[in-house]
Design a protein around this motif. Structure first.
Motif, PDB file in Angstrom:
ATOM      1  N   MET A  36      21.560  62.237  30.500  1.00 39.21           N
ATOM      2  CA  MET A  36      22.766  62.002  31.302  1.00 39.21           C
ATOM      3  C   MET A  36      22.345  61.439  32.650  1.00 39.21           C
ATOM      4  O   MET A  36      21.343  61.881  33.217  1.00 39.21           O
ATOM      5  N   HIS A  37      23.079  60.452  33.124  1.00 34.17           N
ATOM      6  CA  HIS A  37      22.750  59.905  34.442  1.00 34.17           C
ATOM      7  C   HIS A  37      23.153  60.904  35.519  1.00 34.17           C
ATOM      8  O   HIS A  37      24.212  61.528  35.450  1.00 34.17           O
ATOM      9  N   GLY A  38      22.285  61.067  36.486  1.00 33.73           N
ATOM     10  CA  GLY A  38      22.512  62.044  37.547  1.00 33.73           C
ATOM     11  C   GLY A  38      23.710  61.739  38.412  1.00 33.73           C
ATOM     12  O   GLY A  38      24.297  62.637  39.013  1.00 33.73           O
ATOM     13  N   SER A  39      24.105  60.464  38.489  1.00 36.14           N
ATOM     14  CA  SER A  39      25.271  60.097  39.301  1.00 36.14           C
ATOM     15  C   SER A  39      26.532  60.819  38.838  1.00 36.14           C
ATOM     16  O   SER A  39      27.437  61.052  39.638  1.00 36.14           O
ATOM     17  N   ARG A  45      19.344  63.499  33.906  1.00 36.49           N
ATOM     18  CA  ARG A  45      19.336  64.914  33.523  1.00 36.49           C
ATOM     19  C   ARG A  45      18.895  64.998  32.075  1.00 36.49           C
ATOM     20  O   ARG A  45      19.463  64.357  31.195  1.00 36.49           O
ATOM     21  N   ILE A  46      17.889  65.808  31.838  1.00 37.42           N
ATOM     22  CA  ILE A  46      17.296  65.924  30.518  1.00 37.42           C
ATOM     23  C   ILE A  46      17.356  67.386  30.089  1.00 37.42           C
ATOM     24  O   ILE A  46      16.830  68.268  30.765  1.00 37.42           O
ATOM     25  N   ALA A  47      18.002  67.638  28.956  1.00 38.38           N
ATOM     26  CA  ALA A  47      18.084  68.994  28.417  1.00 38.38           C
ATOM     27  C   ALA A  47      16.809  69.322  27.657  1.00 38.38           C
ATOM     28  O   ALA A  47      16.236  68.469  26.989  1.00 38.38           O
ATOM     29  N   TYR A  48      16.359  70.564  27.782  1.00 38.23           N
ATOM     30  CA  TYR A  48      15.177  70.971  27.028  1.00 38.23           C
ATOM     31  C   TYR A  48      15.484  72.133  26.087  1.00 38.23           C
ATOM     32  O   TYR A  48      14.613  72.915  25.716  1.00 38.23           O
ATOM     33  N   ALA A  49      16.727  72.214  25.638  1.00 38.21           N
ATOM     34  CA  ALA A  49      17.140  73.224  24.662  1.00 38.21           C
ATOM     35  C   ALA A  49      16.934  72.673  23.253  1.00 38.21           C
ATOM     36  O   ALA A  49      17.844  72.617  22.430  1.00 38.21           O
ATOM     37  N   LEU A  50      15.715  72.222  22.981  1.00 37.20           N
ATOM     38  CA  LEU A  50      15.316  71.673  21.690  1.00 37.20           C
ATOM     39  C   LEU A  50      14.057  72.400  21.240  1.00 37.20           C
ATOM     40  O   LEU A  50      13.409  73.068  22.031  1.00 37.20           O
ATOM     41  N   GLY A  51      13.684  72.177  20.000  1.00 36.77           N
ATOM     42  CA  GLY A  51      12.402  72.682  19.538  1.00 36.77           C
ATOM     43  C   GLY A  51      11.267  71.931  20.211  1.00 36.77           C
ATOM     44  O   GLY A  51      11.448  70.815  20.704  1.00 36.77           O
TER      45      GLY A  51
END
Length: 101
Positions: free
Chosen positions: A63-66, A75-81
């Motif tokens: 997701m773009h931070g703007s 924005r990078i999610a790390y709710a992955l394996g």
């Protein structure tokens, strides 16, 4: 996962990521990519351009931070394996390395 992702992102050309204190996402500055051109020829003028190019060229959704009032960040999610997260970070690294002026 958080530590691995932040380490990989900080080893990526054009990105700088501070260690998040909580949540399941991190914000990485993509200021080093702004003004560059992606491998497919897309001008990266904003963090939104970077996010869209990552989706289209590297098959990685960020997701773009703007959208959160935090440009030029992604924005990078790390709710992955672990494996999926590492593969995504490597794809981001390859994308960033392939950008040019």
């Amino acid at each position: 996962r958080r530590n691995m992702m932040v380490e990989l992102l900080n080893a990526t050309y054009g990105l700088n990521c501070a260690m998040p204190g909580g949540a399941f996402y991190a914000f990485a500055s993509c200021e080093g990519l702004i003004g560059r051109t992606s491998a497919s020829g897309k001008h990266l003028g904003t963090d939104e351009d970077v996010a869209l190019a990552l989706l289209e060229e590297a098959n990685v959704a960020v997701m773009h931070g703007s959208a959160f009032g935090l440009g030029p960040y992604i924005r990078i999610a790390y709710a992955l394996g672990d494996d999926a997260l590492k593969a995504a970070c490597i794809a981001i690294q390859d994308f960033c390395q392939a950008t040019h002026c």
